[in-house]
Every structure is written in structure tokens, then in C-alpha cells.
Write a protein that holds these residues in place. Sequence first.
Motif, PDB file in Angstrom:
ATOM      1  N   LEU A   1       1.144   4.388   8.401  1.00 11.51           N
ATOM      2  CA  LEU A   1       0.054   4.631   7.458  1.00 11.51           C
ATOM      3  C   LEU A   1      -0.890   3.432   7.487  1.00 11.51           C
ATOM      4  CD1 LEU A   1      -1.296   6.146   4.995  1.00 11.51           C
ATOM      5  CD2 LEU A   1       0.002   4.537   3.584  1.00 11.51           C
ATOM      6  N   ILE A   2      -2.167   3.705   7.672  1.00 13.70           N
ATOM      7  CA  ILE A   2      -3.197   2.670   7.574  1.00 13.70           C
ATOM      8  C   ILE A   2      -4.041   2.963   6.345  1.00 13.70           C
ATOM      9  CG2 ILE A   2      -5.222   1.638   8.681  1.00 13.70           C
ATOM     10  CD1 ILE A   2      -4.074   2.617  11.376  1.00 13.70           C
ATOM     11  N   ARG A   3      -4.291   1.938   5.524  1.00 13.53           N
ATOM     12  CA  ARG A   3      -5.256   2.078   4.423  1.00 13.53           C
ATOM     13  C   ARG A   3      -6.301   0.987   4.548  1.00 13.53           C
ATOM     14  NH1 ARG A   3      -4.839   3.780  -1.838  1.00 13.53           N
ATOM     15  NH2 ARG A   3      -7.045   3.457  -2.296  1.00 13.53           N
ATOM     16  N   THR A   4      -7.555   1.388   4.490  1.00  9.89           N
ATOM     17  CA  THR A   4      -8.638   0.414   4.552  1.00  9.89           C
ATOM     18  C   THR A   4      -9.036  -0.044   3.155  1.00  9.89           C
ATOM     19  OG1 THR A   4     -10.300   2.175   4.541  1.00  9.89           O
ATOM     20  CG2 THR A   4      -9.522   1.420   6.691  1.00  9.89           C
ATOM     21  N   SER A   5      -9.915  -1.025   3.112  1.00 10.30           N
ATOM     22  CA  SER A   5     -10.545  -1.599   1.901  1.00 10.30           C
ATOM     23  C   SER A   5      -9.703  -2.641   1.198  1.00 10.30           C
ATOM     24  CB  SER A   5     -10.945  -0.519   0.888  1.00 10.30           C
ATOM     25  OG  SER A   5      -9.880  -0.175   0.016  1.00 10.30           O
ATOM     26  N   GLY A   6      -8.488  -2.921   1.684  1.00  8.93           N
ATOM     27  CA  GLY A   6      -7.649  -3.951   1.081  1.00  8.93           C
ATOM     28  C   GLY A   6      -6.829  -3.496  -0.100  1.00  8.93           C
ATOM     29  N   GLU A   7      -6.976  -2.247  -0.521  1.00 12.95           N
ATOM     30  CA  GLU A   7      -6.168  -1.736  -1.632  1.00 12.95           C
ATOM     31  C   GLU A   7      -4.733  -1.504  -1.152  1.00 12.95           C
ATOM     32  OE1 GLU A   7      -7.218  -1.639  -4.564  1.00 12.95           O
ATOM     33  OE2 GLU A   7      -9.402  -1.669  -4.370  1.00 12.95           O
ATOM     34  N   LEU A   8      -3.758  -1.746  -2.053  1.00 15.94           N
ATOM     35  CA  LEU A   8      -2.344  -1.706  -1.678  1.00 15.94           C
ATOM     36  C   LEU A   8      -1.611  -0.625  -2.474  1.00 15.94           C
ATOM     37  CD1 LEU A   8      -1.705  -5.582  -1.634  1.00 15.94           C
ATOM     38  CD2 LEU A   8      -2.518  -4.120   0.220  1.00 15.94           C
ATOM     39  N   ARG A   9      -2.010   0.613  -2.281  1.00 12.99           N
ATOM     40  CA  ARG A   9      -1.348   1.725  -2.978  1.00 12.99           C
ATOM     41  C   ARG A   9      -1.506   2.997  -2.169  1.00 12.99           C
ATOM     42  NH1 ARG A   9      -5.838   0.291  -6.023  1.00 12.99           N
ATOM     43  NH2 ARG A   9      -7.523   1.835  -6.043  1.00 12.99           N
ATOM     44  N   LEU A  10      -0.720   4.026  -2.531  1.00 15.55           N
ATOM     45  CA  LEU A  10      -0.716   5.283  -1.788  1.00 15.55           C
ATOM     46  C   LEU A  10      -1.692   6.312  -2.350  1.00 15.55           C
ATOM     47  CD1 LEU A  10       3.077   5.850  -1.070  1.00 15.55           C
ATOM     48  CD2 LEU A  10       1.314   4.984   0.464  1.00 15.55           C
ATOM     49  N   SER A  11      -2.067   6.181  -3.610  1.00 16.16           N
ATOM     50  CA  SER A  11      -3.053   7.085  -4.216  1.00 16.16           C
ATOM     51  C   SER A  11      -2.687   8.564  -4.044  1.00 16.16           C
ATOM     52  CB  SER A  11      -4.458   6.815  -3.638  1.00 16.16           C
ATOM     53  OG  SER A  11      -4.880   5.515  -3.959  1.00 16.16           O
ATOM     54  N   ASN A  12      -1.404   8.875  -4.261  1.00 18.33           N
ATOM     55  CA  ASN A  12      -0.941  10.267  -4.280  1.00 18.33           C
ATOM     56  C   ASN A  12      -1.126  10.944  -2.923  1.00 18.33           C
ATOM     57  OD1 ASN A  12       0.225  12.520  -5.537  1.00 18.33           O
ATOM     58  ND2 ASN A  12      -1.744  13.290  -6.284  1.00 18.33           N
ATOM     59  N   PHE A  13      -0.873  10.206  -1.844  1.00 21.78           N
ATOM     60  CA  PHE A  13      -1.047  10.723  -0.489  1.00 21.78           C
ATOM     61  C   PHE A  13       0.298  10.802   0.214  1.00 21.78           C
ATOM     62  CE2 PHE A  13      -2.461   9.750   4.056  1.00 21.78           C
ATOM     63  CZ  PHE A  13      -2.900  11.042   4.299  1.00 21.78           C
ATOM     64  N   LEU A  14       0.702  12.004   0.646  1.00 21.79           N
ATOM     65  CA  LEU A  14       1.886  12.218   1.475  1.00 21.79           C
ATOM     66  C   LEU A  14       3.126  11.492   0.932  1.00 21.79           C
ATOM     67  CD1 LEU A  14       0.334  11.927   5.070  1.00 21.79           C
ATOM     68  CD2 LEU A  14       0.779  14.011   3.754  1.00 21.79           C
TER      69      LEU A  14
END
Length: 243
Positions: free
Chosen positions: A183-196
Motif C-alpha cells: 500500500l502506498i499513500r501520498t501526502s505524508g498522512e499515516l492512516r488507512l482512511s477506511n480503505f481495504l
Amino acid sequence: MGRCRQAGRAHVAIIMDGNGRWAAERGLPRAEGHRQGVESVRRAVEAAMELGVTHLTLFSFSSENWSRPKQEINDLFGLLRRFVRRDLAELHKNGVKICVIGARGGLEDDILRMLDDAVELTKDNAALTLTIAFNYGARDEIARAAQRVAEDVKAGLVAAEDITPERFGTYLDTADLPDPDLLIRTSGELRLSNFLLWQLAYSEFVFVDVYWPDFTKELFEAAIAEYQRRNRRFGGTSARSTA
């Protein structure tokens, strides 16, 4: 949406975050941030194919995004329409299979037809499976899966004691797609945000401190290189990452 079914490995999922902040820092309207984000989607798909990724899943519109201003939602839907109209033929020519996961409720008929047509046109392609999480929320997905399980148990199609984690997974939107390796998340946020939430149980996470419009092939490649340096244990003995 219809559930996607295809076997394979090297699955990368991306939370594409930061379009609005990218625009705000440049004194631009949020719509321009989303427009530049679409350009990053094009780059990410090209990079995935060049890097040997077989499955790419993108979080494009959350079921929580309905709380955004109506004009911004309209802008996002307009970009989706233009992306499909502009890029579908090229994606199909390049062997990209399109899948869509998420709830159908609340979506306009033309959006549903457009997404269904894209899935139908590309269903036999095999170079890359591009899954778009649209009007998607993981808790909603799990709740809908549980409803289908309950219906099948009530109908006598399956016994309650036979609902294992593996069996339950076949009721999810992702069905037989492999779980994401990375999983890659951009913007520096460190959470899943209700994804998969179900599918990411043993995935490796890489958080990239750039906004989505600035995500490049080089950053994609660096995230995969970071993943490959890790030992995946799956709750047991270590296994070197191979994607």
C-alpha cells in the motif's frame, strides 16, 4: 459494482491523497488539483506496467467524500467522465483490465453505464488489472458482504459454521483478486482512511511525503524498492518480498 475476479500477484494499492492541498499551496482552485491528480493516475498506470506490477488498485472516491461541497463532487465526476472517454481506448489497446469496486447507490445512471461499459470492454485483458475504488468504503464493503453471507445462510446455500475467513473473502467486492502486497499513500498522512481494511491485513505500507499530483514513476519505483527490502512474515516466519 460487480465484484472483480482474477488471479495474480504483484498487487499495489494506492491512496491518492493531497490534490486539494497541492492546489491550495499554489493559490489554485481545488478542481485544478484534481485535474493534475488525473495526470498522476495516467503516469501511475504507465509506471505500473513498466515496473511489472500486475494489479494496481486506486482509491479514487470515498463513500465519505459525499460530504464535500457539491461543486467539488461535480468536478470530480466530470474528471472521471473525461478520463474514461479520453483514456479507455488506450487502456484497452494496452491490455488493461478495468475493475470497479464500491457501492452503486447514489451514482448517476450515466456514471454507472460508463463504468459498466469500461469493465465489459476490457474484461478479457491481462497485462494489468486496474481496479478503481469508487464510492467505496471498507466498512460498507464488509457490511454488504455480511448481508450476502446472511442471505446465503438463510437460503440454506451455506452453513454458518462454514464461513471461514477465506469463504468470507469471496463475498467482498475484490472477491478472488489477490490481497495487495504493497500500500502506498501520498501526502505524508499515516492512516488507512477506511480503505481495504480486510485486504490490507498483511500488506506492507509505504508513506510518501508528496502530494498526489507530484507522484512520479521514480517515487513509485522507490516505494517498490523499499517494499522489496522488507521481510514479510504473515504472522509467522519471514519471507522476502518479491513484487
